[in-house]
Every structure is written in structure tokens, then in C-alpha cells.
Design an enzyme around this catalytic site. Structure first.
Site, mmCIF file in Angstrom:
data_model
loop_
_atom_site.group_PDB
_atom_site.id
_atom_site.type_symbol
_atom_site.label_atom_id
_atom_site.label_comp_id
_atom_site.label_asym_id
_atom_site.label_seq_id
_atom_site.Cartn_x
_atom_site.Cartn_y
_atom_site.Cartn_z
ATOM 1 N N LYS A 1 0.801 -1.193 0.000
ATOM 2 C CA LYS A 1 0.000 0.000 0.000
ATOM 3 C C LYS A 1 0.854 1.272 0.000
ATOM 4 C CE LYS A 1 -3.198 -2.248 3.223
ATOM 5 N NZ LYS A 1 -3.675 -2.188 4.593
ATOM 6 N N ASP B 1 7.611 3.508 -2.701
ATOM 7 C CA ASP B 1 7.589 4.446 -1.570
ATOM 8 C C ASP B 1 8.985 4.656 -0.974
ATOM 9 O OD1 ASP B 1 7.643 1.859 -0.536
ATOM 10 O OD2 ASP B 1 6.183 2.243 1.055
ATOM 11 N N ASP C 1 14.634 0.376 1.296
ATOM 12 C CA ASP C 1 15.248 0.196 2.605
ATOM 13 C C ASP C 1 16.374 -0.829 2.435
ATOM 14 O OD1 ASP C 1 15.346 0.540 5.427
ATOM 15 O OD2 ASP C 1 14.142 -1.252 5.724
ATOM 16 N N LYS D 1 16.882 4.935 1.615
ATOM 17 C CA LYS D 1 17.716 4.851 2.824
ATOM 18 C C LYS D 1 18.942 4.000 2.493
ATOM 19 C CE LYS D 1 14.364 3.609 5.957
ATOM 20 N NZ LYS D 1 13.738 3.336 7.274
ATOM 21 N N PHE E 1 13.143 5.446 11.017
ATOM 22 C CA PHE E 1 11.860 4.917 10.565
ATOM 23 C C PHE E 1 10.936 6.104 10.328
ATOM 24 C CE2 PHE E 1 7.801 2.807 10.510
ATOM 25 C CZ PHE E 1 8.107 1.672 9.782
ATOM 26 N N VAL E 2 10.383 6.193 9.130
ATOM 27 C CA VAL E 2 9.585 7.360 8.772
ATOM 28 C C VAL E 2 8.133 6.976 8.476
ATOM 29 C CG1 VAL E 2 11.528 8.737 7.939
ATOM 30 C CG2 VAL E 2 10.342 7.201 6.351
ATOM 31 N N ARG F 1 -0.447 6.797 7.307
ATOM 32 C CA ARG F 1 -0.331 6.895 5.847
ATOM 33 C C ARG F 1 -0.924 8.205 5.326
ATOM 34 N NH1 ARG F 1 1.142 1.818 3.960
ATOM 35 N NH2 ARG F 1 0.313 0.035 5.082
HETATM 36 P P1 IMP Z 1 12.920 -3.355 1.671
HETATM 37 O O1 IMP Z 1 12.577 -4.642 0.992
HETATM 38 O O2 IMP Z 1 13.671 -3.589 2.964
HETATM 39 O O3 IMP Z 1 13.618 -2.354 0.802
HETATM 40 O O4 IMP Z 1 11.558 -2.809 2.209
HETATM 41 C C1 IMP Z 1 10.825 -1.889 1.598
HETATM 42 C C2 IMP Z 1 9.480 -1.786 2.272
HETATM 43 O O5 IMP Z 1 9.576 -1.751 3.716
HETATM 44 C C3 IMP Z 1 8.854 -0.485 1.850
HETATM 45 O O6 IMP Z 1 8.133 -0.634 0.660
HETATM 46 C C4 IMP Z 1 8.028 -0.112 3.069
HETATM 47 O O7 IMP Z 1 6.728 -0.668 2.959
HETATM 48 C C5 IMP Z 1 8.754 -0.739 4.248
HETATM 49 N N1 IMP Z 1 9.596 0.272 4.945
HETATM 50 C C6 IMP Z 1 10.939 0.338 4.951
HETATM 51 N N2 IMP Z 1 11.378 1.375 5.673
HETATM 52 C C7 IMP Z 1 10.277 2.006 6.136
HETATM 53 C C8 IMP Z 1 10.066 3.203 6.943
HETATM 54 O O8 IMP Z 1 10.992 3.911 7.398
HETATM 55 N N3 IMP Z 1 8.763 3.531 7.192
HETATM 56 C C9 IMP Z 1 7.705 2.802 6.722
HETATM 57 N N4 IMP Z 1 7.860 1.705 5.948
HETATM 58 C C10 IMP Z 1 9.138 1.304 5.670
HETATM 59 MG MG MG Z 2 4.768 -0.917 4.905
#
Ligand code: IMP
Ligand code: MG
Length: 181
Positions: free
Chosen positions: A48, A105, A108, A136, A157-158, A170
């Protein structure tokens, strides 16, 4: 369920204002326009978290644009980078006919997007680009670079502008650092 007091406590400080987001999203629209130069695209976002970004970005794009959504669930064991991404809801488009732009979005660890790019590339789109609202880089576990990152942020964490903490926040029009419960 959060009380209004708990909810407000979670909003620690604003990191990126509504106006800063607006200007950056305009820039991203011009970036996409410049890449595709009049050719039609399919703008894809992952539910989402990217829904707000996708909605605003889609209105800054002037090339012909269709939109499509996917819903994925990521499972990762411990610190191992061999994760799997399960598609909970797939696209309703055959991407082999499209220039695809993924609107994400946040990147990470990079795992979710890396898998998603692999899945979509496997379907042979005409081209594939990735635009992410937030990046990030300090948290990266797998190599993943977007074609455009609107904001590079430190390891906080945002919340807000589509991003949640346990499904709340959201709907904030800005991006804030999360202050916990
Ligand atoms: P990744 O696979 O670790 O890159 O995760 C990405 C997903 O983790 C994003 O699409 C977000 O839904 C969630 N996420 C990662 N960091 C944050 C944050 O700081 N706030 C909120 N959701 C996050
Ligand atoms: Mg999420």
C-alpha cells in the site's frame, strides 16, 4: 487501536514538508516525461505504501499513462538475503506491451524492489525504470539503485505520505520521523 494521544506522540518531527514533496514530485514527473518523450507508459505501484506518491506523480506526468497495482508480501529469514516475494495481487496488464515505470515508496534493504524488478523484467517489458520517493542507502542489504530517488534520508523509521507504522499515519501529508507509541 491507537488513542489520539498515542497517535500524536508517534509523530516525532517533520522531516520533509508537504511543499518540498510537491516540488520533488513535479521534478519526477518531468524526469519521466523526458525519458519517454511522448511514448505511452504503464505506471506500476506496490500497495500500500506507494499509493499517495503514485496518485500525485501520475498527475505530474504528461505522456499517456495507464496505472496498475500489485500487492506483494516479502518473507525473509534472519539476515539472509535470499528472500522470496510472494505476489498477493498481480498486475492486470501484460507488461510485454509496455514501457514500465515502478513508483516505489521507499528503498530500505532493497530486497522487495530487487525481487519485483526481477519478476517484471522476466516478463519482458519494452523498458523498465524505477522512481522512489525515499531512499535509505545506509540500510541496503542487496544492491538496488533507483533511476531517480526524490529524497535520500538517514536510517530513521519514517511515516506519512503513504508510509505507515502498524497501518497508521499513511494519511499525513508530510513525512515525519516516527516516535514510537
Ligand atoms: P525493503 O525490501 O527492505 O527495501 O523494504 C521496503 C518496504 O519496507 C517499503 O516498501 C516499506 O513498505 C517498508 N519500509 C521500509 N522502511 C520504512 C520506513 O521507514 N517507514 C515505513 N515503511 C518502511
Ligand atoms: Mg509498509
Amino acid at each position: 487501536m491507537k488513542s489520539i494521544e498515542q497517535y500524536q506522540k508517534g509523530i516525532k518531527r517533520v522531516l520533509i514538508t508537504q511543499e518540498e514533496i510537491k516540488q520533488a514530485v513535479k521534478k519526477a514527473g518531468r524526469f519521466i516525461d523526458s525519458i519517454y518523450d511522448g511514448r505511452p507508459i504503464l505506471l506500476v505501484s506496490v500497495l500500500k505504501g506507494a499509493y499517495v506518491f503514485m496518485a500525485d506523480l501520475s498527475r505530474e506526468i504528461t505522456v499517456p499513462c495507464e496505472i496498475a497495482f500489485m500487492c506483494v508480501k516479502s518473507y525473509f529469514e534472519g539476515t539472509s538475503s535470499s528472500g522470496t516475494v510472494n505476489i498477493v495481487m498481480d498486475l492486470d496488464h501484460d507488461v510485454s506491451n509496455y514501457h514500465v515505470v515502478i513508483a516505489e515508496d521507499i528503498i530500505d534493504t532493497g530486497r522487495t524492489l530487487k525481487k519485483l524488478v526481477e519478476i517484471l523484467k522476466g516478463r519482458n517489458p519494452l523498458s523498465l525504470h524505477v522512481v522512489t520517493l525515499l531512499d535509505k542507502p545506509d540500510r541496503r542489504v542487496v544492491e538496488m539503485k533507483a533511476d531517480m530517488s526524490l529524497f535520500v534520508i538517514p536510517d530513521h523509521f519514517v511515516i506519512g505520505y503513504g508510509l505507515d507504522a502498524a497501518e497508521y499515519y499513511r494519511t499525513l501529508p508530510y513525512i515525519a520521523e516516527y516516535g514510537g507509541d
